[in-house]
Design an enzyme around this catalytic site. Structure first.
Site, PDB file in Angstrom:
ATOM      1  N   ASP A   1     -31.769  49.507   5.517  1.00  0.00           N
ATOM      2  CA  ASP A   1     -30.742  49.278   6.546  1.00  0.00           C
ATOM      3  C   ASP A   1     -30.570  50.584   7.325  1.00  0.00           C
ATOM      4  OD1 ASP A   1     -28.577  48.601   8.075  1.00  0.00           O
ATOM      5  OD2 ASP A   1     -27.226  48.184   6.409  1.00  0.00           O
TER       6      ASP A   1
ATOM      7  N   ASP B   1     -31.307  45.540  12.320  1.00  0.00           N
ATOM      8  CA  ASP B   1     -31.667  46.852  11.764  1.00  0.00           C
ATOM      9  C   ASP B   1     -31.849  46.833  10.256  1.00  0.00           C
ATOM     10  OD1 ASP B   1     -29.021  46.634  10.887  1.00  0.00           O
ATOM     11  OD2 ASP B   1     -28.719  48.790  11.012  1.00  0.00           O
ATOM     12  N   GLU B   2     -32.041  45.659   9.685  1.00  0.00           N
ATOM     13  CA  GLU B   2     -32.226  45.637   8.239  1.00  0.00           C
ATOM     14  C   GLU B   2     -33.193  44.547   7.812  1.00  0.00           C
ATOM     15  OE1 GLU B   2     -27.897  44.100   7.471  1.00  0.00           O
ATOM     16  OE2 GLU B   2     -29.120  43.524   5.757  1.00  0.00           O
TER      17      GLU B   2
HETATM   18  P1  TTP Z   1     -24.868  47.406  10.641  1.00  0.00           P
HETATM   19  O1  TTP Z   1     -26.108  47.664   9.853  1.00  0.00           O
HETATM   20  O2  TTP Z   1     -23.844  46.509  10.075  1.00  0.00           O
HETATM   21  O3  TTP Z   1     -24.154  48.783  10.945  1.00  0.00           O
HETATM   22  P2  TTP Z   1     -24.728  50.196  11.312  1.00  0.00           P
HETATM   23  O4  TTP Z   1     -26.220  50.235  11.215  1.00  0.00           O
HETATM   24  O5  TTP Z   1     -24.191  50.610  12.641  1.00  0.00           O
HETATM   25  O6  TTP Z   1     -24.075  51.120  10.248  1.00  0.00           O
HETATM   26  P3  TTP Z   1     -24.414  51.301   8.691  1.00  0.00           P
HETATM   27  O7  TTP Z   1     -24.832  52.727   8.556  1.00  0.00           O
HETATM   28  O8  TTP Z   1     -23.163  50.977   7.983  1.00  0.00           O
HETATM   29  O9  TTP Z   1     -25.540  50.329   8.387  1.00  0.00           O
HETATM   30  O10 TTP Z   1     -25.240  46.849  12.068  1.00  0.00           O
HETATM   31  C1  TTP Z   1     -26.395  47.260  12.781  1.00  0.00           C
HETATM   32  C2  TTP Z   1     -26.117  47.326  14.270  1.00  0.00           C
HETATM   33  O11 TTP Z   1     -25.702  46.046  14.748  1.00  0.00           O
HETATM   34  C3  TTP Z   1     -25.006  48.274  14.626  1.00  0.00           C
HETATM   35  O12 TTP Z   1     -25.462  49.595  14.882  1.00  0.00           O
HETATM   36  C4  TTP Z   1     -24.381  47.658  15.823  1.00  0.00           C
HETATM   37  C5  TTP Z   1     -24.702  46.189  15.741  1.00  0.00           C
HETATM   38  N1  TTP Z   1     -23.485  45.439  15.384  1.00  0.00           N
HETATM   39  C6  TTP Z   1     -22.837  44.722  16.388  1.00  0.00           C
HETATM   40  O13 TTP Z   1     -23.282  44.701  17.529  1.00  0.00           O
HETATM   41  N2  TTP Z   1     -21.689  44.064  16.063  1.00  0.00           N
HETATM   42  C7  TTP Z   1     -21.166  44.068  14.802  1.00  0.00           C
HETATM   43  O14 TTP Z   1     -20.109  43.475  14.554  1.00  0.00           O
HETATM   44  C8  TTP Z   1     -21.855  44.810  13.778  1.00  0.00           C
HETATM   45  C9  TTP Z   1     -21.305  44.855  12.382  1.00  0.00           C
HETATM   46  C10 TTP Z   1     -23.008  45.474  14.120  1.00  0.00           C
HETATM   47 MG    MG Z   2     -27.210  49.473   9.554  1.00  0.00          MG
END
Ligand code: TTP
Ligand code: MG
Length: 355
Positions: free
Chosen positions: A10, A100-101
């Protein structure tokens, strides 16, 4: 059955990390990406209590000196495609669950590496080397444990849950909310019965859980809290593509005519690409000659695109370079190397390992 080894990765603060990578002077500052609502913010901003889905207005009150940026989804889509391309070189047994995961089934390839730790480090290094972005990695014996593990040392770290014993130790004092499927509503149902930790949850029989959670939820939670998860990594072997071809009722001898047909096909498949909200990187031309010999050639852009002019340029290159040896019975064009705009899967070639 062979013991499964699954990895979950992720990206860390994905959108924010991209913006910081591209504007290094933002490093170390709280960076927030979102117009009205926060899509994400970096870990500096999270120290102020900021998080995804919070309104930007509220965030500005908590963190007035933060750097607030608009969302550039097109840019993030391209980078997501690049990352998914890198991951798909590790194995074809992959499932992208979000932008992103994703999960990678390592069962058949992990033996090539000296240890799980080594693999996790190599994977992270490789993503960083190619994208300048960090990710977190978890390795487990199923999807559940891989996913839980990837959150342990976020951002930038990795963690490994090797077996059920390790899962039990890992989860003993964890709050029930770490278990996937235990959302707000289920948390209330459990907490009102005094169940707050995963360990407490394990004291309940399936029948007891079923009496207040219903059959499906009870079964899932009963298994998950014991570290059991039979879900497969959904192999994305099928390459997405958008294409079309025509077979002439006669043999076309005129090169210009063949390319006029192909240009119409390009118009047609471009509309399909846009309607599906796809981005593509590669355009493939296919020609079958009168003697049934088929040739195909492909051209690839540097980045994923949904812009007509980018593909038209490739088409013009084909047109300039292509030597038509004989009259043609079939001509076609296909977009491949596709990534969807709103996340999830795509399709990439070359399966060979490695890192
Ligand atoms: P996530 O993997 O949930 O968050 P992240 O990568 O920003 O942070 P983390 O280090 O906790 O993994 O989400 C991936 C991307 O998806 C995030 O950068 C932005 C987008 N996103 C949205 O557009 N809306 C949302 O509600 C969420 C949770 C994420
Ligand atoms: Mg993430």
């Amino acid at each position: 059955m062979k013991k499964r080894i699954i990895m979950h990765y992720d990206m860390d603060a994905f959108y924010a990390s991209i913006e910081i990578r591209d504007r290094p002077h933002l490093k170390g500052k709280p960076v927030i990406v979102g117009t009205r609502v926060i899509t994400t913010c970096n870990y500096e901003a999270r120290k102020y209590g900021l998080h995804s889905a919070m309104s930007v207005a509220e965030a500005r009150k908590l963190c007035p000196h933060g750097i607030y940026l608009n969302v550039d989804k097109e840019k993030y889509t391209k980078i997501a495609g690049q990352i998914q391309g890198l991951v798909s070189k590790v194995s074809q047994n992959i499932e992208f669950v979000a932008f992103d995961e994703g999960y990678v089934d390592l069962t058949d390839i992990i033996d090539k590496y000296e240890s799980y730790d080594y693999f996790a480090e190599k994977f992270k290094d490789r993503i960083f080397k190619h994208t300048g972005l960090t990710c977190s990695v978890g390795i487990g014996y199923n999807k559940l444990t891989a996913k839980l593990a990837s959150e342990v040392n976020k951002p930038g770290g990795f963690y490994i849950i090797r077996n059920k014993d390790e899962f039990e130790k890992f989860s003993i004092d964890k709050d029930i909310k770490v278990i996937p499927g235990i959302g707000k509503k289920t948390q209330i149902q459990l907490r009102t019965r005094g169940i707050n930790t995963v360990n407490e949850l394990r004291d309940y029989s399936y029948m007891e859980l079923k009496s207040f959670l219903g059959n499906l939820k009870a079964q899932m939670i009963y298994e998950y809290c014991r570290g059991l998860d039979h879900r497969k990594v959904k192999n994305e072997k099928k390459y997405k593509s958008v294409g079309s071809e025509i077979t002439y009722t006669y043999r076309e001898e005129n090169r210009e005519a063949v390319f006029a047909t192909l240009e119409e096909i390009l118009d047609k498949i471009y509309i399909k690409l846009i309607n599906k909200k796809y981005y593509a990187k590669t355009l493939v031309i296919k020609i079958k000659y009168e003697d049934f010999r088929t040739i195909s050639r492909s051209k690839t852009l540097r980045d994923y695109s949904n812009k007509k002019e980018d593909f038209y340029k490739l088409f013009v290159e084909f047109k300039e370079e292509f030597i038509m040896e004989k009259s043609v019975r079939l001509a076609g064009l296909t977009f491949s190397n596709i990534v969807t705009h709103n996340s999830k899967q795509l399709s990439f070639k070359d399966a060979d390992s490695l890192i």
